[in-house]
Design an enzyme around this catalytic site. Structure first.
Site, PDB file in Angstrom:
ATOM      1  N   ASN A   6      42.773 131.621  32.953  1.00 25.87           N
ATOM      2  CA  ASN A   6      42.227 131.382  31.610  1.00 25.87           C
ATOM      3  C   ASN A   6      42.985 132.272  30.634  1.00 25.87           C
ATOM      4  O   ASN A   6      42.759 133.474  30.580  1.00 25.87           O
ATOM      5  CB  ASN A   6      40.725 131.719  31.626  1.00 25.87           C
ATOM      6  CG  ASN A   6      40.102 131.638  30.248  1.00 25.87           C
ATOM      7  OD1 ASN A   6      40.701 131.128  29.303  1.00 25.87           O
ATOM      8  ND2 ASN A   6      38.880 132.142  30.139  1.00 25.87           N
ATOM      9  N   LYS A   8      42.917 132.329  27.473  1.00 28.94           N
ATOM     10  CA  LYS A   8      42.153 132.689  26.259  1.00 28.94           C
ATOM     11  C   LYS A   8      43.041 132.536  25.020  1.00 28.94           C
ATOM     12  O   LYS A   8      43.869 131.634  24.960  1.00 28.94           O
ATOM     13  CB  LYS A   8      41.552 134.089  26.403  1.00 28.94           C
ATOM     14  CG  LYS A   8      40.768 134.231  27.713  1.00 28.94           C
ATOM     15  CD  LYS A   8      39.937 135.471  27.794  1.00 28.94           C
ATOM     16  CE  LYS A   8      39.210 135.517  29.141  1.00 28.94           C
ATOM     17  NZ  LYS A   8      38.312 136.645  29.284  1.00 28.94           N
ATOM     18  N   HIS A  93      32.073 129.211  28.785  1.00 29.75           N
ATOM     19  CA  HIS A  93      32.562 130.571  29.043  1.00 29.75           C
ATOM     20  C   HIS A  93      31.711 131.550  28.226  1.00 29.75           C
ATOM     21  O   HIS A  93      31.292 131.242  27.111  1.00 29.75           O
ATOM     22  CB  HIS A  93      34.037 130.688  28.662  1.00 29.75           C
ATOM     23  CG  HIS A  93      34.638 131.983  29.106  1.00 29.75           C
ATOM     24  ND1 HIS A  93      34.462 133.146  28.390  1.00 29.75           N
ATOM     25  CD2 HIS A  93      35.372 132.308  30.197  1.00 29.75           C
ATOM     26  CE1 HIS A  93      35.071 134.125  29.040  1.00 29.75           C
ATOM     27  NE2 HIS A  93      35.633 133.640  30.138  1.00 29.75           N
ATOM     28  N   GLU A  95      32.452 133.950  26.485  1.00 29.18           N
ATOM     29  CA  GLU A  95      32.967 134.232  25.131  1.00 29.18           C
ATOM     30  C   GLU A  95      32.623 133.095  24.172  1.00 29.18           C
ATOM     31  O   GLU A  95      32.460 133.319  22.973  1.00 29.18           O
ATOM     32  CB  GLU A  95      34.479 134.497  25.209  1.00 29.18           C
ATOM     33  CG  GLU A  95      34.749 135.868  25.832  1.00 29.18           C
ATOM     34  CD  GLU A  95      36.029 135.970  26.625  1.00 29.18           C
ATOM     35  OE1 GLU A  95      36.916 135.111  26.465  1.00 29.18           O
ATOM     36  OE2 GLU A  95      36.139 136.910  27.433  1.00 29.18           O
ATOM     37  N   GLU A 163      30.637 134.444  36.405  1.00 29.61           N
ATOM     38  CA  GLU A 163      31.346 135.547  35.762  1.00 29.61           C
ATOM     39  C   GLU A 163      30.329 136.498  35.129  1.00 29.61           C
ATOM     40  O   GLU A 163      29.819 136.221  34.043  1.00 29.61           O
ATOM     41  CB  GLU A 163      32.267 135.022  34.659  1.00 29.61           C
ATOM     42  CG  GLU A 163      33.329 134.065  35.146  1.00 29.61           C
ATOM     43  CD  GLU A 163      34.475 133.955  34.158  1.00 29.61           C
ATOM     44  OE1 GLU A 163      35.590 134.325  34.524  1.00 29.61           O
ATOM     45  OE2 GLU A 163      34.238 133.526  33.013  1.00 29.61           O
ATOM     46  N   GLY A 169      37.040 141.353  31.487  1.00 32.55           N
ATOM     47  CA  GLY A 169      37.959 142.112  30.642  1.00 32.55           C
ATOM     48  C   GLY A 169      37.676 143.600  30.597  1.00 32.55           C
ATOM     49  O   GLY A 169      38.227 144.325  29.785  1.00 32.55           O
ATOM     50  N   SER A 207      37.596 140.468  35.879  1.00 29.31           N
ATOM     51  CA  SER A 207      38.524 141.526  36.303  1.00 29.31           C
ATOM     52  C   SER A 207      39.094 141.304  37.703  1.00 29.31           C
ATOM     53  O   SER A 207      39.318 142.257  38.447  1.00 29.31           O
ATOM     54  CB  SER A 207      37.865 142.905  36.189  1.00 29.31           C
ATOM     55  OG  SER A 207      37.509 143.180  34.844  1.00 29.31           O
TER      56      SER A 207
HETATM   57  P1  PGA Z   1      39.194 138.820  33.050  1.00 30.12           P
HETATM   58  O1  PGA Z   1      38.557 137.481  32.421  1.00 30.12           O
HETATM   59  O2  PGA Z   1      39.841 138.420  34.336  1.00 30.12           O
HETATM   60  O3  PGA Z   1      40.153 139.319  32.018  1.00 30.12           O
HETATM   61  O4  PGA Z   1      38.041 139.752  33.290  1.00 30.12           O
HETATM   62  C1  PGA Z   1      37.939 136.518  33.244  1.00 30.12           C
HETATM   63  C2  PGA Z   1      37.432 135.390  32.407  1.00 30.12           C
HETATM   64  O5  PGA Z   1      36.904 135.627  31.319  1.00 30.12           O
HETATM   65  O6  PGA Z   1      37.533 134.223  32.809  1.00 30.12           O
END
Ligand code: PGA
Length: 245
Positions: A6, A8, A93, A95, A163, A169, A207
């Protein structure tokens, strides 16, 4: 295993083409795993062009609108993603849920449109730190699944990504034991919706890095990873794919 990158809101056009080129060059032949990348909408077409001729990597969108088309400035429809050559779309997601106030009902409505357009939906769920500390993680995730998966969801068109919001992140990964408990719970919830949904792939996200991927992939009911930060570097993404072996 499904390994989904992803991206983003990252990458320029040239960075995206270079990254996907490096991934394609490094993918083992006849890998049993499925590699997916999710570029920002404006980079989907050049990335798909760069992947022409290889079935080893598929491309998806990071979101779509619930409406088929119309007056929705700034949005993108499921059929546009499909028409561009996408096979998948990420929906719900965390976000999107936090930045754009998307509810699980919104996610279900988007999923109906996405599945109708012939896309596979990766439906994201996960608890916040406050919810985990209040011992609400399993209840929150169960409600998200029940409200976000549409009646049209099947093993062929739907993937779930767990998640934990506090792990995205942040560099903090859930404990292996917590991942095992939650993935078993999600498997049970899906099975209770329909026995066949018990076969739906459940990805872990938050992560995931080359150094922790193998341990996560060894957990029962983990069907792969949704990777953010580490998917921006082809070497790291390839190392995570290799960890799935
Ligand atoms: P990350 O993001 O691996 O940077 O923690 C995962 C995601 O949001 O899909």
């Amino acid at each position: 295993m499904i390994i989904a990158g992803n991206w983003k809101m990252n990458m320029t056009r040239s960075e995206a083409i270079s990254c996907v080129g490096q991934i394609m060059a490094g993918l083992p032949e006849n890998s049993p795993h499925q590699a997916l990348v999710f570029p920002p909408a404006i980079l989907i077409a050049p990335v798909i062009d760069a992947c022409q001729g290889t079935a080893a990597i598929s491309v998806g969108g990071q979101d779509c609108h619930a409406a088929l088309q119309g007056a929705h400035t700034g949005d993108i429809s499921a059929s546009m993603l499909k028409d561009a050559g996408c096979s998948h779309v990420i929906l719900g997601h965390s976000e999107r849920r936090s930045d754009h106030g998307e509810t699980s009902a919104d996610v279900a409505a988007k999923a109906v449109t996405a599945l109708g357009a012939g896309l596979k939906a990766i439906i994201c769920v996960g608890e916040t730190l406050a919810e985990r500390e209040a011992d609400q993680a399993q209840a929150v995730v169960e409600t998200q699944i029940r409200e976000s998966l549409p009646a049209e969801a099947t093993i062929d068109n739907t993937i779930v990504a767990y998640e934990p919001v506090w792990a995205i992140g942040t560099g903090k990964v859930a404990e292996i034991e917590d991942i095992a408990v939650m993935h078993a719970h999600i498997h049970a919830v899906l099975t209770s919706l329909a026995p066949s949904l018990g076969q739906v792939s459940i990805l872990y996200g938050g992560s995931v890095k080359p150094g922790n991927a193998a341990g996560i992939f060894a957990v029962e009911h983990v069907g792969g990873a949704l990777v953010g930060g580490a998917s921006l570097k082809a070497d790291d993404f390839l190392a995570i794919l290799a960890a799935a072996d």
